[in-house]
Design a protein around this motif. Structure first.
Motif, PDB file in Angstrom:
ATOM      1  N   LYS A   7      50.164  41.045  27.790  1.00 55.98           N
ATOM      2  CA  LYS A   7      50.972  42.233  27.521  1.00 55.98           C
ATOM      3  C   LYS A   7      51.174  43.061  28.786  1.00 55.98           C
ATOM      4  O   LYS A   7      52.300  43.452  29.123  1.00 55.98           O
ATOM      5  N   GLY A   8      50.074  43.337  29.485  1.00 59.94           N
ATOM      6  CA  GLY A   8      50.179  44.126  30.703  1.00 59.94           C
ATOM      7  C   GLY A   8      50.961  43.411  31.790  1.00 59.94           C
ATOM      8  O   GLY A   8      51.734  44.027  32.528  1.00 59.94           O
ATOM      9  N   THR A   9      50.729  42.089  31.902  1.00 61.50           N
ATOM     10  CA  THR A   9      51.449  41.315  32.906  1.00 61.50           C
ATOM     11  C   THR A   9      52.947  41.325  32.647  1.00 61.50           C
ATOM     12  O   THR A   9      53.756  41.420  33.582  1.00 61.50           O
ATOM     13  N   ILE A  10      53.349  41.225  31.374  1.00 57.95           N
ATOM     14  CA  ILE A  10      54.768  41.249  31.031  1.00 57.95           C
ATOM     15  C   ILE A  10      55.400  42.573  31.448  1.00 57.95           C
ATOM     16  O   ILE A  10      56.502  42.606  32.012  1.00 57.95           O
ATOM     17  N   ILE A  11      54.692  43.689  31.185  1.00 59.93           N
ATOM     18  CA  ILE A  11      55.224  45.001  31.547  1.00 59.93           C
ATOM     19  C   ILE A  11      55.405  45.119  33.057  1.00 59.93           C
ATOM     20  O   ILE A  11      56.481  45.473  33.554  1.00 59.93           O
ATOM     21  N   LEU A  12      54.343  44.807  33.803  1.00 62.64           N
ATOM     22  CA  LEU A  12      54.419  44.934  35.253  1.00 62.64           C
ATOM     23  C   LEU A  12      55.363  43.913  35.872  1.00 62.64           C
ATOM     24  O   LEU A  12      56.062  44.203  36.848  1.00 62.64           O
ATOM     25  N   THR A  13      55.388  42.702  35.309  1.00 59.70           N
ATOM     26  CA  THR A  13      56.295  41.674  35.822  1.00 59.70           C
ATOM     27  C   THR A  13      57.745  42.072  35.580  1.00 59.70           C
ATOM     28  O   THR A  13      58.605  41.902  36.458  1.00 59.70           O
ATOM     29  N   GLY A  14      58.030  42.594  34.379  1.00 58.40           N
ATOM     30  CA  GLY A  14      59.384  43.040  34.078  1.00 58.40           C
ATOM     31  C   GLY A  14      59.844  44.100  35.051  1.00 58.40           C
ATOM     32  O   GLY A  14      60.958  44.032  35.596  1.00 58.40           O
ATOM     33  N   ALA A  15      58.976  45.085  35.300  1.00 57.76           N
ATOM     34  CA  ALA A  15      59.324  46.130  36.269  1.00 57.76           C
ATOM     35  C   ALA A  15      59.467  45.552  37.669  1.00 57.76           C
ATOM     36  O   ALA A  15      60.383  45.919  38.424  1.00 57.76           O
ATOM     37  N   GLY A  16      58.559  44.626  38.013  1.00 58.63           N
ATOM     38  CA  GLY A  16      58.630  44.018  39.339  1.00 58.63           C
ATOM     39  C   GLY A  16      59.900  43.219  39.549  1.00 58.63           C
ATOM     40  O   GLY A  16      60.515  43.268  40.618  1.00 58.63           O
TER      41      GLY A  16
END
Length: 494
Positions: A7-16
């Motif tokens: 979940k956290g990786t998806i959020i940060l990856t999406g922003a990245g």
């Protein structure tokens, strides 16, 4: 633990991904408007920025995040205020020093006196960066990745909007390096306002007078972190400054050396690092997850999570390496309108697997509390790069430096891997996860390259040079799924 990481990786990856896509368009814009030489001058100020950021933000942010995650909520306001005060004092001091000694820094340290005016403008940004970093540290500490993620996007949008607006509306389509640096300030101001507004909604500062300051504790936590990162930043900055100088020794004129430096650091390396958005986001969240599991003596969970993270990092590196190896030249010409960027992109293709994997391995080792190990390995890798830069680049040119960069990343990756195998029982399946996927994907993409080239030659359309890239990608994904190298079950367990 895996579901939280996902979940956290998806959020940060999406922003990245969003910020880097914006950044790619912006870098193409800068390369066209500034020219390759001025792009190199613009890129030269970032080593100074990185050193200063390490001093006023990097270690303090991590310390704030650690304290927030361990202290009760009533102490959060005092921790945040202490972190902001400490960061501001350091940032304002560095701003004054850099503004005062900009001429010396540009001429003597960076070796290019044209950077002096840029450094003076850059010095204005430090206090705002410091505040933003501390607030991001707070939100990371309470496991809320959304605010820092949105902050990145806002910063990028305002930076690009400011610079492109000034260029198109005021300067009639031209651009100066000074305006490009001012864009950094515009973006940081916007993200700063956003972060402060959300901080004031999340934290009540009315009871702060009843809480003690935490400057001493923050210093105890941040100084070792900042010290390690400062050594790395200094070596990295020395490396960046030496690149144009060593290229001049090889025989390039100063403008040509700055142009190659600008292409490498402003275009090629960001493109190489773009897929690493996933591993970077994973690493940000992997460190506390591994630390928490190790603290609870859940060593099976540590090994299981680490093995999954390593496997996907290797596969990501394999796919991007195969892509740049076969289509690097076409991507450089079509995307950046530069043959030189295509050549450098192809030359750095083998860097990808080791770069992405070492990011994950470093995060795992740090999560186990062995930051000294990763620090030593990183220093050894940087020293190897500088040795190649000083001894090989004057004789072989930019490709001598690229060889050193690749070998240093292999060294860091191997050292990190050996440590985890010996100390934590982590296992690497080199043939199944690296060799065979690399061979298969390289062959498929090579066939796609031949078919795309013939298609382009027949219809005389340069965009058809990537025509068979999508079908080739689908075939590779089917291969990975069939041999169970990728699976949704990896993220459903645990």
């Amino acid at each position: 633990m895996k579901n939280q990481l996902l979940k956290g990786t998806i959020i940060l990856t999406g922003a990245g991904i969003i910020t880097r896509l914006i950044g790619f368009v912006y870098r193409i814009f800068l390369a066209e408007k500034l020219g390759e030489t001025n792009l190199g001058i613009y890129q030269l100020v970032f080593p100074v920025y990185n050193i200063c950021f390490t001093l006023y933000a990097s270690g303090i942010q991590t310390a704030v995040s650690q304290m927030i995650s361990h202290e009760r909520k009533s102490r959060h306001p005092a921790i945040i205020k202490s972190g902001i005060c400490l960061s501001l004092i350091t940032a304002l001091s560095l701003s004054f020093l850099l503004f005062r000694f900009a001429d010396w820094t540009g001429a003597s340290f960076l070796g290019t006196k044209e950077t002096a005016s840029l450094l003076r403008i850059l010095s204005v940004i430090f206090p705002f960066c410091g505040i933003t970093s501390i607030i991001n540290g707070y939100f990371y500490g309470i496991s809320d990745a959304k605010i820092p993620a949105v902050s990145q996007i806002i910063e990028q949008l305002f930076r690009v909007g400011f610079v492109s607006g000034i260029s198109l509306l005021v300067l009639s389509g031209t651009l100066t390096t000074e305006i490009a640096v001012m864009g950094l300030i515009a973006g940081e101001l916007a993200s700063n306002i956003y972060n402060i507004s959300h901080l004031l909604r999340s934290v009540s500062f009315y009871t702060i007078r009843k809480s003690p300051f935490h400057i001493r504790r923050l210093l105890q936590l941040s100084l070792p972190l900042s010290g390690n990162k400062l050594v790395i930043s200094l070596l990295g900055s020395i490396e960046s400054v030496l690149i144009p100088a060593m290229l001049c020794r090889y025989g390039y004129a100063n403008d040509d050396a700055l142009a190659i430096f600008g292409i490498l650091t402003g275009i090629v390396l960001p493109f190489i690092l773009f897929p690493g958005t996933i591993t970077n986001s994973l690493s940000v969240l992997l460190l506390p997850a591994i630390s928490r599991a190790a603290g609870n003596e859940q060593y099976h969970s540590v090994r299981q999570t680490t093995n999954v993270a390593i496997r996907y990092s290797i596969l990501l590196g394999v796919l991007t390496s195969s892509l740049f190896l076969n289509f690097g030249q076409q991507i450089g010409v079509l995307v950046f309108h530069s043959e030189n960027s295509g050549k450098l992109l192809t030359a750095l293709a083998f860097l990808c697997p080791f770069l992405y994997v070492s990011t994950t391995l470093t995060s795992v080792i740090n999560g186990l509390g062995k930051t000294g190990v990763t620090f030593l390995h990183t220093i050894l890798g940087l020293c190897l790069r500088i040795i190649f830069l000083v001894l090989i680049t004057p004789r072989e040119g930019i490709y001598g430096y690229l060889l050193g960069m690749t070998l240093s990343q292999i060294l860091i990756c191997v050292l990190n891997g050996i440590y985890l195998v010996r100390k934590n029982g982590i296992r690497f399946q080199i043939m199944n996860h690296f060799v065979w996927p690399m061979v298969f994907s390289s062959c498929i993409l090579y066939l796609a390259k031949i078919a795309s080239t013939r298609c382009m030659e027949r219809f005389q359309n340069p965009f058809l040079s990537l025509a068979f890239l999508l079908p080739a990608g689908l075939i590779i994904l089917i291969y990975l799924w069939y041999f169970k190298l990728v699976s949704l079950s990896d993220f459903r367990k645990g």
